[in-house]
Write a protein that holds these residues in place. Structure first.
Motif, PDB file in Angstrom:
ATOM      1  N   GLY A   1      -3.638 -30.893  68.544  1.00 48.39           N
ATOM      2  CA  GLY A   1      -3.009 -29.779  69.230  1.00 48.39           C
ATOM      3  C   GLY A   1      -3.972 -29.078  70.168  1.00 48.39           C
ATOM      4  O   GLY A   1      -5.163 -29.435  70.253  1.00 48.39           O
ATOM      5  N   PRO A   2      -3.518 -28.057  70.900  1.00 43.20           N
ATOM      6  CA  PRO A   2      -4.358 -27.372  71.904  1.00 43.20           C
ATOM      7  C   PRO A   2      -5.629 -26.757  71.337  1.00 43.20           C
ATOM      8  O   PRO A   2      -6.664 -26.722  72.009  1.00 43.20           O
ATOM      9  N   ASN A   3      -5.578 -26.264  70.085  1.00 44.49           N
ATOM     10  CA  ASN A   3      -6.755 -25.597  69.527  1.00 44.49           C
ATOM     11  C   ASN A   3      -7.828 -26.569  69.057  1.00 44.49           C
ATOM     12  O   ASN A   3      -8.986 -26.170  68.860  1.00 44.49           O
ATOM     13  N   ALA A   4      -7.459 -27.837  68.832  1.00 46.09           N
ATOM     14  CA  ALA A   4      -8.403 -28.883  68.424  1.00 46.09           C
ATOM     15  C   ALA A   4      -9.185 -28.519  67.170  1.00 46.09           C
ATOM     16  O   ALA A   4     -10.317 -28.981  66.979  1.00 46.09           O
ATOM     17  N   ASP A   5      -8.598 -27.687  66.295  1.00 43.64           N
ATOM     18  CA  ASP A   5      -9.298 -27.267  65.083  1.00 43.64           C
ATOM     19  C   ASP A   5      -8.512 -27.588  63.817  1.00 43.64           C
ATOM     20  O   ASP A   5      -8.852 -27.108  62.733  1.00 43.64           O
ATOM     21  N   GLY A   6      -7.441 -28.376  63.958  1.00 44.98           N
ATOM     22  CA  GLY A   6      -6.647 -28.744  62.795  1.00 44.98           C
ATOM     23  C   GLY A   6      -5.584 -27.739  62.419  1.00 44.98           C
ATOM     24  O   GLY A   6      -4.876 -27.934  61.436  1.00 44.98           O
ATOM     25  N   SER A   7      -5.443 -26.665  63.193  1.00 41.68           N
ATOM     26  CA  SER A   7      -4.480 -25.625  62.846  1.00 41.68           C
ATOM     27  C   SER A   7      -3.120 -25.838  63.487  1.00 41.68           C
ATOM     28  O   SER A   7      -2.118 -25.281  63.022  1.00 41.68           O
ATOM     29  N   ASP A   8      -3.062 -26.627  64.579  1.00 39.27           N
ATOM     30  CA  ASP A   8      -1.806 -26.796  65.306  1.00 39.27           C
ATOM     31  C   ASP A   8      -1.539 -28.260  65.658  1.00 39.27           C
ATOM     32  O   ASP A   8      -0.842 -28.561  66.616  1.00 39.27           O
ATOM     33  N   ASP A   9      -2.125 -29.167  64.871  1.00 37.41           N
ATOM     34  CA  ASP A   9      -1.900 -30.594  65.126  1.00 37.41           C
ATOM     35  C   ASP A   9      -0.442 -30.959  64.873  1.00 37.41           C
ATOM     36  O   ASP A   9       0.293 -30.265  64.167  1.00 37.41           O
ATOM     37  N   VAL A  10      -0.028 -32.072  65.438  1.00 36.08           N
ATOM     38  CA  VAL A  10       1.335 -32.575  65.308  1.00 36.08           C
ATOM     39  C   VAL A  10       1.290 -33.922  64.589  1.00 36.08           C
ATOM     40  O   VAL A  10       0.386 -34.727  64.837  1.00 36.08           O
ATOM     41  N   ILE A  11       2.236 -34.157  63.699  1.00 37.49           N
ATOM     42  CA  ILE A  11       2.314 -35.435  62.991  1.00 37.49           C
ATOM     43  C   ILE A  11       3.482 -36.239  63.539  1.00 37.49           C
ATOM     44  O   ILE A  11       4.626 -35.776  63.531  1.00 37.49           O
ATOM     45  N   ILE A  12       3.181 -37.439  64.017  1.00 30.92           N
ATOM     46  CA  ILE A  12       4.182 -38.362  64.535  1.00 30.92           C
ATOM     47  C   ILE A  12       4.318 -39.519  63.547  1.00 30.92           C
ATOM     48  O   ILE A  12       3.316 -40.098  63.111  1.00 30.92           O
ATOM     49  N   GLU A  13       5.543 -39.833  63.189  1.00 33.47           N
ATOM     50  CA  GLU A  13       5.812 -40.888  62.217  1.00 33.47           C
ATOM     51  C   GLU A  13       6.239 -42.175  62.913  1.00 33.47           C
ATOM     52  O   GLU A  13       7.064 -42.156  63.817  1.00 33.47           O
ATOM     53  N   PHE A  14       5.648 -43.300  62.474  1.00 34.96           N
ATOM     54  CA  PHE A  14       6.088 -44.649  62.858  1.00 34.96           C
ATOM     55  C   PHE A  14       6.698 -45.277  61.603  1.00 34.96           C
ATOM     56  O   PHE A  14       6.017 -45.459  60.607  1.00 34.96           O
ATOM     57  N   LYS A  15       7.976 -45.585  61.661  1.00 35.96           N
ATOM     58  CA  LYS A  15       8.678 -46.145  60.500  1.00 35.96           C
ATOM     59  C   LYS A  15       9.350 -47.451  60.901  1.00 35.96           C
ATOM     60  O   LYS A  15      10.120 -47.477  61.864  1.00 35.96           O
ATOM     61  N   GLN A  16       9.062 -48.529  60.167  1.00 33.36           N
ATOM     62  CA  GLN A  16       9.658 -49.807  60.527  1.00 33.36           C
ATOM     63  C   GLN A  16      11.174 -49.744  60.466  1.00 33.36           C
ATOM     64  O   GLN A  16      11.759 -49.206  59.530  1.00 33.36           O
ATOM     65  N   ALA A  17      11.810 -50.293  61.484  1.00 38.01           N
ATOM     66  CA  ALA A  17      13.273 -50.330  61.552  1.00 38.01           C
ATOM     67  C   ALA A  17      13.760 -51.721  61.176  1.00 38.01           C
ATOM     68  O   ALA A  17      13.131 -52.727  61.506  1.00 38.01           O
ATOM     69  N   ARG A  18      14.891 -51.758  60.494  1.00 33.65           N
ATOM     70  CA  ARG A  18      15.502 -53.027  60.101  1.00 33.65           C
ATOM     71  C   ARG A  18      16.895 -53.126  60.707  1.00 33.65           C
ATOM     72  O   ARG A  18      17.427 -52.173  61.243  1.00 33.65           O
ATOM     73  N   ARG A  19      17.465 -54.286  60.562  1.00 38.56           N
ATOM     74  CA  ARG A  19      18.847 -54.476  60.960  1.00 38.56           C
ATOM     75  C   ARG A  19      19.745 -53.554  60.137  1.00 38.56           C
ATOM     76  O   ARG A  19      19.551 -53.379  58.936  1.00 38.56           O
TER      77      ARG A  19
ATOM     78  N   ARG B   1       7.256 -35.329  62.390  1.00 35.38           N
ATOM     79  CA  ARG B   1       7.351 -34.646  61.095  1.00 35.38           C
ATOM     80  C   ARG B   1       7.009 -33.178  61.341  1.00 35.38           C
ATOM     81  O   ARG B   1       5.944 -32.869  61.853  1.00 35.38           O
ATOM     82  N   ALA B   2       7.931 -32.292  61.026  1.00 35.87           N
ATOM     83  CA  ALA B   2       7.729 -30.878  61.330  1.00 35.87           C
ATOM     84  C   ALA B   2       7.621 -30.054  60.055  1.00 35.87           C
ATOM     85  O   ALA B   2       8.132 -30.453  59.004  1.00 35.87           O
ATOM     86  N   PRO B   3       7.002 -28.869  60.108  1.00 36.33           N
ATOM     87  CA  PRO B   3       6.901 -28.018  58.920  1.00 36.33           C
ATOM     88  C   PRO B   3       8.259 -27.622  58.367  1.00 36.33           C
ATOM     89  O   PRO B   3       8.402 -27.368  57.173  1.00 36.33           O
ATOM     90  N   TYR B   4       9.256 -27.561  59.238  1.00 39.95           N
ATOM     91  CA  TYR B   4      10.575 -27.110  58.806  1.00 39.95           C
ATOM     92  C   TYR B   4      11.568 -28.246  58.662  1.00 39.95           C
ATOM     93  O   TYR B   4      12.785 -28.023  58.704  1.00 39.95           O
TER      94      TYR B   4
END
Length: 522
Positions: free
Chosen positions: A355-373, A424-427
């Motif tokens: 995140g903008p602060n680069a201190d671990g306080s406002d980082d964002v988590i992006i999930e990669f999840k395998q998709a199936r048929r 993945r969001a806090p809420y």
């Protein structure tokens, strides 16, 4: 996939299993078998090299296995496609839901094995955890066996209007999630099984889910469960009439300021500080990466690989990168363990984006999840509305069903596999069914019915449908009381069948039925 995953059992796999593996794992197998020229081969060449050139050499269509003959894995996909097409044409066909006794037990066993054949062949630990989870709970069994449920519906309701269905509707697949503008909204939150199908398929799946959850989680009897299902279906019909009249569905979001009291309370409960959320659930003591625990396995050595994949995802999905993730810099990567029910055992990664602060306080988590048929593929009545790909199909569904939903929703290929991407969001939160009062069960069911109606109504706004869907559905449903009663009766019978299937599964599970897959010997 993690290069350190145990390779034990891969020798029991077939061509389909090989095609699921990463190139790195294929190279490892090729090295074990001393395949010449392996370092210059692409994935497809490695797959071919690991299969026998001559079926007479005792390794027909599979990975070599010492002292035994490997056979191709059994699949009834085409047989069920033909069954669905025949039923959609109006032919009188025998459906698997008519099976009784041991014949039904064998059908349950074969379907569960087929649906998990890659995970079983790989001796995946999370697959074993999933089976234990299905054994312990009827509702979990229902959630984790979509293919079994929809094979009983093959070709059903072919004359009904087609919509973009969610595919796996049940009480816990609605919840709070981030919107495009990073504020919490409520709606359908699982699009893994989404598919163009008759609108009744979602209603029947959802109604059955409410019957089972009301009985197991809410301790409600059949009469109360039927009342809850009626609230679900009537909520759907009432909302659809509103969309047919006002036509405002393309601008509707359920937010805290306009949500029903029960949902507003859920959104309020979900609010928390991002910094606290990150520190409490994910970050190591230095706030530079993921901590290792029973749910997260850091794979920091793959950071550059995922950085490239994330940049490719942004480009291919035309993501409007927000100020809160400048540069989309990946700080760390972990494997997420033990999450989900239907998807448990499939690769799932979390990316920590600075995140903008680069201190671990406002980082964002992006999930990669395998998709199936989708479990609905090959089972729905034939339709002109189809989608290619797996993660692309899921991404399309999210874009259709939610108005200005998660901006990071999309698809990307990694290790030759299709991955769905989201934030993945806090809420990100869902209802705790065990906390609902008797009255709230019906209230919540009605809310879910209205949310489902909104998803279906969007099929002609953002989806592929080329006709006005709301009046078509209302005309097809006909008299409300009769339509509601039909869905209630279906759900009661389907829930009874799920209970019997669960007992068959539990018997087979205790006898070790899901340690191996079905092979074709002739």
């Amino acid at each position: 996939m993690d290069d350190n995953v145990d390779m034990t059992g891969v020798a029991d796999a077939d061509r389909a299993t090989l095609q699921e593996l990463s190139q790195r794992r294929l190279l490892e197998l090729a090295r074990e078998r001393d395949v010449r020229g392996r370092t210059g081969m692409d994935r497809e060449a490695l797959v071919e090299a690991l299969l026998p050139a001559d079926p007479e050499d005792g390794r027909a269509d599979g990975i070599p296995r010492t002292g035994d003959v490997q056979r191709p894995a059994g699949s009834r996909f085409e047989a069920f496609r033909e069954l669905a097409e025949a039923r959609a044409r109006g032919e009188m066909v025998f459906l698997p839901r008519l099976l009784q006794g041991h014949d039904r037990r064998l059908h349950v066993r074969q379907t569960v094995r087929e649906d998990h054949q890659v995970r079983i062949a790989n001796h995946d630990q999370e697959a074993e955890e999933k089976f234990a989870k299905l054994d312990a709970s009827l509702f979990s069994f229902f959630r984790g066996t979509c293919l079994l449920f929809f094979r009983d519906m093959a070709g059903e309701d072919a004359w009904m209007p087609t919509v973009l269905t969610l595919g796996d509707v049940h009480p816990e697949n609605f919840g709070v999630m981030p919107s495009y503008d990073n504020v919490p909204i409520f709606g359908s939150n699982d699009f893994d099984e989404a598919f163009y199908a008759p609108f009744t398929w979602d209603l029947k799946r959802g109604a059955t889910g409410f019957v089972i959850a009301a009985g197991e989680v809410g301790d409600h009897g059949p009469k109360r469960a039927a009342k809850i299902v009626r609230a679900f279906v009537r909520g759907y019909l009432e909302a659809l009439r509103g969309y047919a009249g006002a036509g405002q569905e393309d601008r509707e979001q359920i937010r805290q300021d306009n949500a029903p009291e029960l949902v507003a309370s859920l959104i309020d409960d979900a609010q928390q500080s991002r910094a606290d959320w990150l520190e409490r659930k994910y970050l190591d003591e230095y706030k530079r990466g993921f901590r290792a625990d029973e749910e997260h396995l850091p794979v920091s050595h793959r950071r550059e690989e995922f950085q490239e994949a994330l940049h490719r995802f942004v480009d291919e999905n035309d993501v409007d990168v927000p100020d809160r993730t400048p540069g989309m810099k990946v700080k760390d990567v972990c494997i997420r363990l033990g999450q989900g029910t239907q998807s448990l055992g499939l690769p799932r990664y979390y990316l920590l984006v600075e995140g903008p602060n680069a201190d671990g306080s406002d980082d964002v988590i992006i999930e990669f999840k395998q998709a199936r048929r989708s479990a609905l593929a090959g089972l729905v009545p034939p339709s002109e509305f189809t989608l290619d790909g797996n993660a692309e199909r899921i991404s399309h569904a999210q874009g259709v069903h939610l108005v200005r939903g998660d901006r990071f929703y999309g698809a990307v290929e990694l290790d030759g596999l299709s991955f769905m991407v989201r934030e993945r969001a806090p809420y990100r939160e869902k209802i705790d069914l065990s906390d609902l009062s008797k009255k709230e069960w019906s209230t919540y069911a009605g809310i879910c019915g209205r949310s489902l109606a909104h998803s279906h109504a969007m099929s002609d706004e953002s989806g592929l449908l080329d006709y006005d869907v709301e009046p078509a559905i209302l005309a097809a449903a006909g008299a409300d009381d009769l339509f509601v009663d039909d869905i209630v009766c279906f759900a009661a019978e389907a829930a009874d069948r799920v209970r019997r299937d669960h007992e068959h599964f539990r018997t087979d599970y205790r006898l070790g039925a899901f340690r191996t897959i079905d092979h074709v010997f002739r």
